[in-house]
Design an enzyme around this catalytic site. Structure first.
Site, PDB file in Angstrom:
ATOM      1  N   HIS A   1     -17.119 -67.716 -14.058  1.00 18.37           N
ATOM      2  CA  HIS A   1     -15.812 -67.756 -13.398  1.00 18.37           C
ATOM      3  C   HIS A   1     -15.602 -69.094 -12.702  1.00 18.37           C
ATOM      4  O   HIS A   1     -16.205 -69.363 -11.671  1.00 18.37           O
ATOM      5  CB  HIS A   1     -15.709 -66.591 -12.397  1.00 18.37           C
ATOM      6  CG  HIS A   1     -14.422 -66.564 -11.639  1.00 18.37           C
ATOM      7  ND1 HIS A   1     -14.306 -65.976 -10.396  1.00 18.37           N
ATOM      8  CD2 HIS A   1     -13.180 -67.054 -11.933  1.00 18.37           C
ATOM      9  CE1 HIS A   1     -13.060 -66.116  -9.963  1.00 18.37           C
ATOM     10  NE2 HIS A   1     -12.368 -66.763 -10.878  1.00 18.37           N
TER      11      HIS A   1
ATOM     12  N   ASN B   1     -13.411 -62.650  -5.405  1.00 18.73           N
ATOM     13  CA  ASN B   1     -12.151 -61.903  -5.383  1.00 18.73           C
ATOM     14  C   ASN B   1     -12.310 -60.533  -4.730  1.00 18.73           C
ATOM     15  O   ASN B   1     -11.366 -60.023  -4.116  1.00 18.73           O
ATOM     16  CB  ASN B   1     -11.595 -61.751  -6.798  1.00 18.73           C
ATOM     17  CG  ASN B   1     -10.843 -62.988  -7.239  1.00 18.73           C
ATOM     18  OD1 ASN B   1     -10.239 -63.678  -6.426  1.00 18.73           O
ATOM     19  ND2 ASN B   1     -10.889 -63.298  -8.527  1.00 18.73           N
TER      20      ASN B   1
ATOM     21  N   ASP C   1     -26.764 -74.881   1.050  1.00 22.09           N
ATOM     22  CA  ASP C   1     -26.519 -75.675  -0.150  1.00 22.09           C
ATOM     23  C   ASP C   1     -27.844 -76.065  -0.802  1.00 22.09           C
ATOM     24  O   ASP C   1     -27.980 -76.022  -2.030  1.00 22.09           O
ATOM     25  CB  ASP C   1     -25.706 -76.917   0.218  1.00 22.09           C
ATOM     26  CG  ASP C   1     -25.202 -77.674  -0.997  1.00 22.09           C
ATOM     27  OD1 ASP C   1     -24.774 -77.015  -1.964  1.00 22.09           O
ATOM     28  OD2 ASP C   1     -25.233 -78.913  -0.990  1.00 22.09           O
TER      29      ASP C   1
ATOM     30  N   VAL D   1      -9.368 -67.547 -22.525  1.00 26.15           N
ATOM     31  CA  VAL D   1      -8.036 -67.147 -22.988  1.00 26.15           C
ATOM     32  C   VAL D   1      -7.356 -66.298 -21.919  1.00 26.15           C
ATOM     33  O   VAL D   1      -7.876 -66.121 -20.815  1.00 26.15           O
ATOM     34  CB  VAL D   1      -8.122 -66.394 -24.345  1.00 26.15           C
ATOM     35  CG1 VAL D   1      -8.764 -67.291 -25.401  1.00 26.15           C
ATOM     36  CG2 VAL D   1      -8.884 -65.082 -24.218  1.00 26.15           C
ATOM     37  N   VAL D   2      -6.205 -65.770 -22.244  1.00 27.92           N
ATOM     38  CA  VAL D   2      -5.388 -65.034 -21.283  1.00 27.92           C
ATOM     39  C   VAL D   2      -6.175 -63.880 -20.651  1.00 27.92           C
ATOM     40  O   VAL D   2      -7.032 -63.267 -21.289  1.00 27.92           O
ATOM     41  CB  VAL D   2      -4.100 -64.517 -21.978  1.00 27.92           C
ATOM     42  CG1 VAL D   2      -4.435 -63.500 -23.066  1.00 27.92           C
ATOM     43  CG2 VAL D   2      -3.129 -63.938 -20.975  1.00 27.92           C
ATOM     44  N   GLU D   3      -5.892 -63.601 -19.375  1.00 30.89           N
ATOM     45  CA  GLU D   3      -6.625 -62.586 -18.597  1.00 30.89           C
ATOM     46  C   GLU D   3      -6.163 -61.182 -18.990  1.00 30.89           C
ATOM     47  O   GLU D   3      -5.440 -60.499 -18.254  1.00 30.89           O
ATOM     48  CB  GLU D   3      -6.405 -62.851 -17.097  1.00 30.89           C
ATOM     49  CG  GLU D   3      -7.237 -61.984 -16.163  1.00 30.89           C
ATOM     50  CD  GLU D   3      -8.689 -62.424 -16.017  1.00 30.89           C
ATOM     51  OE1 GLU D   3      -9.367 -61.861 -15.155  1.00 30.89           O
ATOM     52  OE2 GLU D   3      -9.145 -63.313 -16.763  1.00 30.89           O
TER      53      GLU D   3
END
Length: 716
Positions: free
Chosen positions: A450, A500, A296, A400-402
């Site tokens: 992200h 991911n 960290d 906005v939308v993926e």
């Protein structure tokens, strides 16, 4: 000057009162071996000066002592008990020497006095703090217990129950709370700190304050009736185990130490503490938690360095309101950066503002904010349906939308409506930053940002570098993420980026187990209770959303067909086709409802078993070791590939990404700490047993070479 070293100066003030000032050469005071040795020598010099009648401890820094130098002590922890035990006993002789001075002593605390810093002030007779102070014993957060007398002096000072709470939680304490329980004796304004401390010493010398009885109480056995002691320790053990669990032994060890030492005087009580400290210092858990602390610091250090290259981010905009946009707006505004929230639909703006208001109201309910602060934060959020207010912002977060086409269109549109030097980012979890950059005239001013959901709770932000992203762009977005109170890690563009990309091989391992007849609830139980994940893979997919997971899985399969491509349906496909999307529509692997308190409740759903059984046949039992291996090996190997390919820069950043982004069990330290603890060669041997399951289980040549050379990912 009575004594001077690179870390401590001692001089005589008025009325034969001496001042011992901690003043290390760096930016902060740390309790390292040099400082402890200097303190020992300084106390000898003080004892030899017959003029001194009282002593005040101060700091020339903005913080008193931030704690022990953990990097230095890691080397000591690697030593044999026969070396470590005598060392800690000798160090404690110094604190005893401070406590045994033949006149009253006081600590004047400014800023942080944590860990060894707080243990130092516990050795003085009085403690006075200014309003900036924060004190506490955070050692249990590092898998340790206090080792410089904290478990001995604190219970005798503030009572057993208070001390147990302070030590087992490891939380910093504000001066008001410390004053209430008696850990400090007064709170004053910073400009009055030294004068007030000297006045208290004069009162002690004039016998208005009984410093000798206070000191004697710290050195004696605890005055706690036997029955009360039994109840106190039993209650503490039950409550702490419920929170800490079996994977974090330090809080329970702290209770045992205080209990064992309750009937002892100082000398014997310290021996109990030292034995337990040395035992914990050798554990894998301590190594992992200390590793996270150091990682960290490394990540924060990189962010601070990036700040020197960054442009100033004074105003921001988020495109796309709703829950995610509202969360981003709340985070930016609450940390002091005004933000414009733009959408094409008024209901979406209302939803975004509602989300920010809800989060602020929750802060007020918990006592962490006030209506005045809430109003100030909401005033920092401007909702709009057009681009006019956006034209002068420093940074834009597209949320906005993926969908690649929608995002590309919005990005091209916003570029026409902001200044030439504005930075544009995309909050995407799967879409290539290089692909999105093609819609822009200035791709050098663009990168990925992200956020993880829910934004206000998840500490990680992935800053994704595209092939054209400039260093100033990356540095500025890193600085903005840090300003928002987030931990940014910089990753290079690839399908899934870092988090991911390594998560979906884990899901693939889970799906493979289900295809072979495993019970998803049994897998969740093993991965939560034994491995330590906050959620097992089935539950996590339900929370993320099966539809979201299904889409991301397709992106990963397209990006890495050799390893992540599929033959036939898997469990995620089955749930998706049955429109079981998880918590969002109350049915996924589990069924969801709301309990009497209004909180989400999950139950095993027979329909899920019927759907999976129709495709995969009857359930079979699997050993816990098989479940852990088959889910974790793919994640671990993919993480190693990300390091080897330069997607992530260091093992430290990878491990922080996993802990902060996915909830990887902190007591295991992250993937690379986990491999090093197991031994790289041992991991390779384990993976080889499962290599027949496909490419996700096959280690890289570089990893095999590291194993052959008896290497590790972290250099000791």
């Amino acid at each position: 000057m009575i004594y001077q070293s690179p870390t401590i100066q001692v001089e005589l003030l008025e009325d034969n009162i001496a001042r011992l000032c901690f003043n290390a050469s760096g930016s902060v005071n740390k309790l390292d071996r040099e400082t402890i040795n200097s303190l020992d020598a300084a106390l000898d010099a003080i004892q030899q000066d017959s003029h001194i009648q009282a002593l005040v401890l101060t700091s020339a820094k903005g913080a008193f002592i931030v704690g022990a130098d953990i990097t230095e002590f890691l080397g000591l922890f690697a030593q044999e008990d026969s070396v470590l035990l005598p060392w800690i006993a000798e160090a404690n002789v110094v604190f005893n020497k401070l406590e045994d001075l033949p006149f009253p002593t006081i600590s004047a605390i400014n800023g942080f006095a944590l860990g060894g810093g707080f243990e130092t002030v516990l050795a003085t007779d009085f403690r006075i703090a200014d309003t900036t102070a924060k004190i506490g014993l955070p050692e249990t957060k590092l898998g340790l217990i206090p080792g410089f007398g904290g478990t001995v002096r604190l219970p005798r000072l503030i009572g057993t129950d208070n001390a147990l709470e302070w030590i087992t939680s490891g939380k910093d304490q504000r001066p008001e709370a410390a004053l209430k329980v008696g850990a400090i004796d007064a709170v004053v304004a910073p400009e009055n700190l030294q004068a007030s401390a000297i006045k208290m010493l004069k009162d002690a010398l004039a016998e208005k304050l009984d410093w000798q009885s206070r000191r004697a109480r710290k050195q004696a056995a605890l005055t706690l009736p036997k029955l009360e002691a039994m109840m106190s320790f039993a209650t503490a053990k039950g409550m702490v185990f419920k929170i800490a669990g079996k994977h974090y032994p330090a809080p329970m060890a702290a209770i045992s130490v205080i209990e064992q030492a309750a009937r002892c005087g100082r000398a014997d009580a310290l021996k109990v503490e030292h034995q337990a400290f040395v035992k914990l210092a050798k554990t894998d858990v301590a190594q992992a938690l200390i590793g996270i602390f150091l990682n960290d610091q490394l990540v924060k250090g990189k962010a601070k360095k990036a700040g020197k290259l960054a442009k100033n981010i004074d105003t921001a905009a988020v495109l796309g309101a709703g829950i995610m946009g509202g969360g981003i707006a709340y985070q930016s505004a609450s940390k002091g950066t005004p933000i414009i929230m733009k959408d094409i639909a008024q209901p979406a703006l209302e939803l975004g503002l509602g989300e920010a208001s809800k989060l602020l109201a929750a802060q007020i309910k918990r006592g962490r904010s006030t209506p005045q602060k809430m109003a100030k934060v909401l005033n920092n959020i401007t909702a709009t349906l057009d681009y006019t207010p956006v034209k002068d912002v420093d940074v834009v977060v597209e949320a906005v939308v993926e969908h690649p086409k929608v995002k590309s269109m919005v990005l091209a549109e916003v570029e026409q409506n902001v200044s030439d030097d504005a930075i544009i980012t995309s909050n995407t979890s799967t879409i290539s930053i290089n692909l999105l950059a093609k819609s822009l005239k200035k791709p050098e001013r663009f990168c990925g940002m992200h956020f993880f959901n829910p934004v206000h709770k998840m500490p990680l932000v992935e800053v994704i570098r595209g092939e054209n992203s400039s260093e100033e762009t990356i540095a500025s977005v890193v600085a903005y993420a840090s300003k928002m109170g987030k931990t940014p890690i910089v990753v290079n563009d690839c399908p899934g980026f870092f988090v991911n990309r390594v998560l979906f091989p884990y899901f693939a391992g889970f799906s493979g187990l289900l295809a072979d007849g495993a019970d998803f609830a049994a897998i969740d139980k093993v991965m939560e209770k034994q491995f330590g994940w906050p959620m097992g893979p089935a539950y996590l997919l339900d929370v993320v959303g099966i539809d979201t997971g299904h889409h991301a899985q397709a992106v990963m399969a397209e990006g890495f067909p050799d390893r992540m491509g599929k033959n036939g349906k898997d469990a995620i496909d089955i749930m998706f086709e049955a429109e079981r999307f998880g918590q969002k529509n109350s049915k996924g692997f589990y069924a969801y409802s709301v309990d009497r308190r209004g909180k989400p409740k999950k139950d095993v759903d027979p329909t899920s078993y019927e759907l999976l059984g129709a495709e995969f046949g009857e359930l079979k039992a699997f050993e816990s070791e098989d479940i852990i291996a088959r889910t974790m090996i793919p994640m671990i190997i993919e993480t190693v590939r990300c390091l080897e390919e330069g997607i992530i820069a260091t093992p430290a950043e990878a491990d922080m990404g996993l802990v902060f982004g996915l909830g990887f069990p902190p007591f295991r330290g992250g993937v690379f700490r986990y491999i090093d603890t197991m031994g790289v060669a041992n991991f390779v041997a384990l993976a080889d047993k499962y290599a027949h399951l496909g490419g996700l289980y096959q280690v890289t040549d570089a990893m095999r070479e590291l194993a052959a050379n008896n290497g590790s990912y972290y250099q000791s």
